[in-house]
Motif scaffolding. Structure first.
Motif, PDB file in Angstrom:
ATOM      1  N   ARG A  14      -3.200 -22.384   4.664  1.00 14.60           N
ATOM      2  CA  ARG A  14      -2.460 -21.363   5.396  1.00 14.60           C
ATOM      3  C   ARG A  14      -3.247 -21.007   6.664  1.00 14.60           C
ATOM      4  NH1 ARG A  14       0.050 -22.871   1.550  1.00 14.60           N
ATOM      5  NH2 ARG A  14       1.382 -21.649   0.157  1.00 14.60           N
ATOM      6  N   PRO A  15      -2.583 -20.402   7.677  1.00 14.27           N
ATOM      7  CA  PRO A  15      -1.264 -19.763   7.663  1.00 14.27           C
ATOM      8  C   PRO A  15      -0.079 -20.688   7.905  1.00 14.27           C
ATOM      9  CG  PRO A  15      -2.298 -19.417   9.780  1.00 14.27           C
ATOM     10  CD  PRO A  15      -3.313 -20.114   8.937  1.00 14.27           C
ATOM     11  N   HIS A  16      -0.299 -22.012   7.909  1.00 13.04           N
ATOM     12  CA  HIS A  16       0.817 -22.970   7.930  1.00 13.04           C
ATOM     13  C   HIS A  16       1.886 -22.507   6.939  1.00 13.04           C
ATOM     14  CE1 HIS A  16       3.018 -26.711   7.337  1.00 13.04           C
ATOM     15  NE2 HIS A  16       2.271 -27.349   8.220  1.00 13.04           N
ATOM     16  N   SER A  17       3.139 -22.650   7.342  1.00 16.83           N
ATOM     17  CA  SER A  17       4.216 -22.303   6.434  1.00 16.83           C
ATOM     18  C   SER A  17       4.057 -23.061   5.103  1.00 16.83           C
ATOM     19  CB  SER A  17       5.567 -22.628   7.081  1.00 16.83           C
ATOM     20  OG  SER A  17       5.509 -23.895   7.696  1.00 16.83           O
ATOM     21  N   PRO A  18       4.505 -22.479   3.991  1.00 20.08           N
ATOM     22  CA  PRO A  18       5.355 -21.297   3.910  1.00 20.08           C
ATOM     23  C   PRO A  18       4.626 -20.008   4.277  1.00 20.08           C
ATOM     24  CG  PRO A  18       4.727 -22.015   1.703  1.00 20.08           C
ATOM     25  CD  PRO A  18       4.232 -23.055   2.646  1.00 20.08           C
ATOM     26  N   TYR A  19       5.353 -19.139   4.983  1.00 19.03           N
ATOM     27  CA  TYR A  19       4.814 -17.839   5.370  1.00 19.03           C
ATOM     28  C   TYR A  19       4.937 -16.898   4.166  1.00 19.03           C
ATOM     29  CZ  TYR A  19       5.860 -19.854  10.023  1.00 19.03           C
ATOM     30  OH  TYR A  19       5.949 -20.662  11.121  1.00 19.03           O
ATOM     31  N   ASP A  20       4.056 -17.127   3.198  1.00 18.10           N
ATOM     32  CA  ASP A  20       4.190 -16.479   1.885  1.00 18.10           C
ATOM     33  C   ASP A  20       2.970 -15.624   1.553  1.00 18.10           C
ATOM     34  OD1 ASP A  20       2.324 -18.487   1.565  1.00 18.10           O
ATOM     35  OD2 ASP A  20       3.186 -19.296  -0.281  1.00 18.10           O
ATOM     36  N   ARG A  29       8.774 -14.842   2.882  1.00 16.65           N
ATOM     37  CA  ARG A  29       8.917 -13.852   1.815  1.00 16.65           C
ATOM     38  C   ARG A  29       7.552 -13.713   1.137  1.00 16.65           C
ATOM     39  NH1 ARG A  29      10.756 -14.844  -3.956  1.00 16.65           N
ATOM     40  NH2 ARG A  29       8.696 -13.865  -4.125  1.00 16.65           N
ATOM     41  N   PRO A  30       7.347 -12.637   0.379  1.00 23.31           N
ATOM     42  CA  PRO A  30       6.055 -12.473  -0.290  1.00 23.31           C
ATOM     43  C   PRO A  30       5.810 -13.548  -1.351  1.00 23.31           C
ATOM     44  CG  PRO A  30       7.233 -10.377  -0.196  1.00 23.31           C
ATOM     45  CD  PRO A  30       8.208 -11.442   0.212  1.00 23.31           C
ATOM     46  N   TYR A  31       4.534 -13.803  -1.604  1.00 21.74           N
ATOM     47  CA  TYR A  31       4.120 -14.758  -2.627  1.00 21.74           C
ATOM     48  C   TYR A  31       4.609 -14.284  -3.995  1.00 21.74           C
ATOM     49  CZ  TYR A  31       0.907 -18.043  -4.959  1.00 21.74           C
ATOM     50  OH  TYR A  31       0.349 -19.056  -5.705  1.00 21.74           O
ATOM     51  N   HIS A  32       5.034 -15.220  -4.838  1.00 20.67           N
ATOM     52  CA  HIS A  32       5.710 -14.876  -6.078  1.00 20.67           C
ATOM     53  C   HIS A  32       4.788 -14.823  -7.288  1.00 20.67           C
ATOM     54  CE1 HIS A  32       5.239 -19.186  -6.073  1.00 20.67           C
ATOM     55  NE2 HIS A  32       5.573 -19.259  -7.337  1.00 20.67           N
ATOM     56  N   ALA A  33       3.596 -15.402  -7.185  1.00 24.58           N
ATOM     57  CA  ALA A  33       2.676 -15.473  -8.321  1.00 24.58           C
ATOM     58  C   ALA A  33       1.560 -14.440  -8.136  1.00 24.58           C
ATOM     59  CB  ALA A  33       2.101 -16.885  -8.432  1.00 24.58           C
ATOM     60  N   HIS A  42       9.034 -19.681  -4.975  1.00 24.25           N
ATOM     61  CA  HIS A  42       9.625 -18.671  -4.086  1.00 24.25           C
ATOM     62  C   HIS A  42      10.708 -19.289  -3.204  1.00 24.25           C
ATOM     63  CE1 HIS A  42       6.972 -20.622  -1.298  1.00 24.25           C
ATOM     64  NE2 HIS A  42       5.895 -19.905  -1.588  1.00 24.25           N
ATOM     65  N   GLY A  43      10.801 -20.622  -3.163  1.00 22.42           N
ATOM     66  CA  GLY A  43      11.910 -21.277  -2.486  1.00 22.42           C
ATOM     67  C   GLY A  43      11.715 -21.519  -1.002  1.00 22.42           C
ATOM     68  N   ILE A  44      10.518 -21.236  -0.467  1.00 17.64           N
ATOM     69  CA  ILE A  44      10.250 -21.472   0.952  1.00 17.64           C
ATOM     70  C   ILE A  44       9.485 -22.788   1.087  1.00 17.64           C
ATOM     71  CG2 ILE A  44       9.271 -20.535   3.066  1.00 17.64           C
ATOM     72  CD1 ILE A  44      11.434 -18.780   1.845  1.00 17.64           C
ATOM     73  N   ALA A  76       9.001 -13.693   9.686  1.00 14.14           N
ATOM     74  CA  ALA A  76       8.123 -14.863   9.775  1.00 14.14           C
ATOM     75  C   ALA A  76       6.745 -14.464  10.276  1.00 14.14           C
ATOM     76  CB  ALA A  76       8.747 -15.909  10.695  1.00 14.14           C
ATOM     77  N   ARG A  77       6.708 -13.638  11.289  1.00 13.11           N
ATOM     78  CA  ARG A  77       5.414 -13.211  11.849  1.00 13.11           C
ATOM     79  C   ARG A  77       4.646 -12.322  10.876  1.00 13.11           C
ATOM     80  NH1 ARG A  77       5.111 -13.147  18.267  1.00 13.11           N
ATOM     81  NH2 ARG A  77       6.050 -15.195  18.590  1.00 13.11           N
ATOM     82  N   ALA A  78       5.356 -11.524  10.103  1.00 12.99           N
ATOM     83  CA  ALA A  78       4.683 -10.695   9.097  1.00 12.99           C
ATOM     84  C   ALA A  78       4.013 -11.576   8.041  1.00 12.99           C
ATOM     85  CB  ALA A  78       5.686  -9.739   8.443  1.00 12.99           C
ATOM     86  N   GLY A  79       4.728 -12.608   7.575  1.00 10.51           N
ATOM     87  CA  GLY A  79       4.134 -13.511   6.595  1.00 10.51           C
ATOM     88  C   GLY A  79       2.960 -14.291   7.174  1.00 10.51           C
ATOM     89  N   TYR A  80       3.102 -14.712   8.420  1.00  7.95           N
ATOM     90  CA  TYR A  80       2.052 -15.480   9.100  1.00  7.95           C
ATOM     91  C   TYR A  80       0.807 -14.614   9.333  1.00  7.95           C
ATOM     92  CZ  TYR A  80       0.148 -18.602  12.774  1.00  7.95           C
ATOM     93  OH  TYR A  80      -0.633 -19.436  13.547  1.00  7.95           O
ATOM     94  N   TYR A  81       1.016 -13.422   9.902  1.00  8.01           N
ATOM     95  CA  TYR A  81      -0.105 -12.504  10.129  1.00  8.01           C
ATOM     96  C   TYR A  81      -0.750 -12.100   8.804  1.00  8.01           C
ATOM     97  CZ  TYR A  81       0.561 -11.556  15.152  1.00  8.01           C
ATOM     98  OH  TYR A  81       0.615 -11.642  16.523  1.00  8.01           O
ATOM     99  N   GLY A  82       0.079 -11.872   7.789  1.00 12.11           N
ATOM    100  CA  GLY A  82      -0.460 -11.484   6.492  1.00 12.11           C
ATOM    101  C   GLY A  82      -1.328 -12.565   5.895  1.00 12.11           C
ATOM    102  N   ASN A  83      -0.922 -13.822   6.033  1.00 16.68           N
ATOM    103  CA  ASN A  83      -1.743 -14.927   5.537  1.00 16.68           C
ATOM    104  C   ASN A  83      -3.089 -14.988   6.245  1.00 16.68           C
ATOM    105  OD1 ASN A  83      -0.438 -16.265   3.395  1.00 16.68           O
ATOM    106  ND2 ASN A  83       0.970 -17.303   4.776  1.00 16.68           N
TER     107      ASN A  83
END
Length: 493
Positions: A204-210, A165-169, A155-157, A258-265
């Motif tokens: 997680r939720p350590h980056s990547p925020y995926d 960005r959302p997880y790619h797999a 995903h490149g992050i 970033a916060r959406a990915g972090y909260y989502g994780n």
């Protein structure tokens, strides 16, 4: 009394205010909220050295950072790597007492296959490769089961990016699912004649925020808390170009993403912990298991134009902590909330006391069981934390807090900050130069001097703190002693 099983659940880089039970009105953490209702929520838990390796060393040994000898996670290597040579470790003491011990997920040891007292570790080390031949168990599993021509970070992050960005797999291949799958596998395949100690350690939720798409989209649609911006943070309000910048101005859209990915994780982790608890109940293990949930440190997430960790501020140093006793240890006086200030070094003595084991003399922490039981006990009046240079010399700091006030000394700038956490939990108003708070500043400065002058390391002179600008890094004596011991052990001497 039958020895309790022990489950230590650890997330990576989760700030204290990202649980529903901690007062966050947006994030959904029903499983952990229920665990807090069954147990005790520590509202003033802190990381003594708020970055991955030193924080985990304190948890592993029950020692203060100065005594582990690890004050950094990176930046020159000296006094930064975990290494070995610890005389006593939490899994080691439990293993000696007859526990079947296993670590799953992120350990962040060095070398990476070091056991540090565990019988076995099954690793997700994110992108870290300490030895050219090292391949993490998660990476091998991912490559064996992927459904197309892609890699686990395609995903490149990157691992410390503010981007999201959302997880790619497929969702089942996310490291969060894998960590719970491996934890359940251990519970099914462990030695049933022994109590177990399982450390379930999420990357997680350590980056990547995926976060996977379901959770990412959920929080993209929500109104999320805005970053705190203090009256003191102008020096960090700078333009930055790097995708792993530790500070700098970002757009509202970038911060929200970033916060959406972090909260989502975090929401994803909560649901997967629920799956782990479901399997434990089916196996008849849940009721007789001491369950602890915590994190190694937090994430600034754009607060005060800062990202990542290593700071003494609340977003970085204040961590979640829940302790749920097994049913056989519950009493009518157990408290559901404790506001006494505690740290990661308190987990080892808490767990050892719960298991009926001796606490080694090397342990600096205190058992939290008396606090849970609302017993009268002598407790630290304040907590000291620190971190050496990592991203910049601006960062090196010492902080002290009692959960109500926070004092920070930025050692290489020679400046102080003072915050009233009760009135200002976001640390937006620095009171260090406020005349009406002069007495409070002097009190906390004297406490910092009292802590640091015993080191005889050039940090104090008389009753004053000595600015460290231009001075070499301080290497704790315990670090050198431990490295020498480790070298002898590896040489078989």
């Amino acid at each position: 009394m039958k020895k309790p099983n022990i489950l230590l659940i650890m997330t990576d880089q989760q700030r204290w205010d990202t649980l529903g039970c901690s007062g966050n009105p947006v994030i959904e953490t029903p499983v952990l909220d229920a665990l807090a209702a069954e147990g005790t929520l520590f509202t003033s838990a802190y990381s003594g050295t708020p970055s991955c390796i030193p924080a985990r060393a304190s948890l592993l040994t029950g020692m203060d950072p100065w005594n582990t000898g690890i004050l950094y996670s990176s930046g020159g290597g000296i006094a930064s790597g975990m290494g070995g040579g610890f005389e006593y470790t939490l899994p080691g003491e439990l293993a000696k007492a007859g526990y079947h011990t296993q670590g799953v997920g992120k350990m962040h040891y060095e070398p990476q296959r070091a056991l540090n007292g565990f019988h076995r570790t099954v690793l997700d080390e994110s992108g870290r490769v300490g030895d050219p031949s090292f391949v993490s168990d998660y990476r091998k599993w991912f490559e064996d089961r992927k459904t197309g021509d892609y890699g686990y970070i395609d995903h490149g992050i990157t691992w410390n990016s503010w981007m999201a960005r959302p997880y790619h797999a497929p969702e089942y291949m996310h490291p969060t699912n894998w960590t719970v799958n491996e934890s359940i596998r251990f519970l099914r395949e462990r030695d049933p004649e022994k109590p177990f100690f399982l450390k379930t350690s999420f990357a997680r939720p350590h980056s990547p925020y995926d976060a996977v798409p379901y959770y990412f989209d959920l929080y993209m649609r929500k109104s999320l808390p805005e970053p705190y911006l203090g009256d003191w943070c102008g020096e960090h309000d700078v333009a930055t170009s790097g995708t792993e910048a530790w500070r700098g101005r970002r757009s509202a859209e970038e911060i929200h993403r970033a916060r959406a990915g972090y909260y989502g994780n975090i929401n994803h982790i909560d649901h997967q912990i629920g799956r782990l608890f479901y399997e434990m109940r089916n196996m008849g293990l849940y009721d007789n298991t001491l369950i602890i949930f915590t994190s190694d440190h937090g994430d600034m997430l754009g607060d005060h134009h800062l990202w990542r960790k290593t700071y003494g501020y609340e977003g970085s140093a204040h961590i979640p902590l829940i302790v749920r006793l097994p049913k056989q240890m519950e009493s009518g006086s157990d408290r559901h909330k404790v506001d006494r200030v505690v740290g990661l070094q308190d987990l080892m003595p808490t767990i050892l006391e719960a298991a009926g084991l001796r606490i080694p003399e090397t342990v600096d922490g205190q058992s939290m069981l008396p606090l849970i039981r609302d017993e009268q006990v002598q407790w630290r009046p304040y907590f000291h934390g620190e971190h050496g240079v990592c991203y910049s010399e601006l960062q090196e700091m010492h902080y002290l807090t009692d959960g109500k006030w926070k004092y920070i000394w930025l050692a290489r700038q020679g400046t102080e900050q003072l915050f009233d956490l009760t009135a200002d939990p976001g640390e937006c108003r620095d009171l260090a130069n406020s005349p009406e708070h002069r007495e409070q500043l002097l009190l906390w400065r004297s406490r910092a001097v009292a802590v640091l002058q015993t080191r005889k390391a050039g940090l104090t002179e008389g009753e004053t703190l000595v600015c460290q600008a231009g001075k070499p890094r301080i290497v704790p004596p315990k670090f050198t002693e431990r490295m020498e011991r480790w070298s002898r052990l590896r040489a078989g001497l």
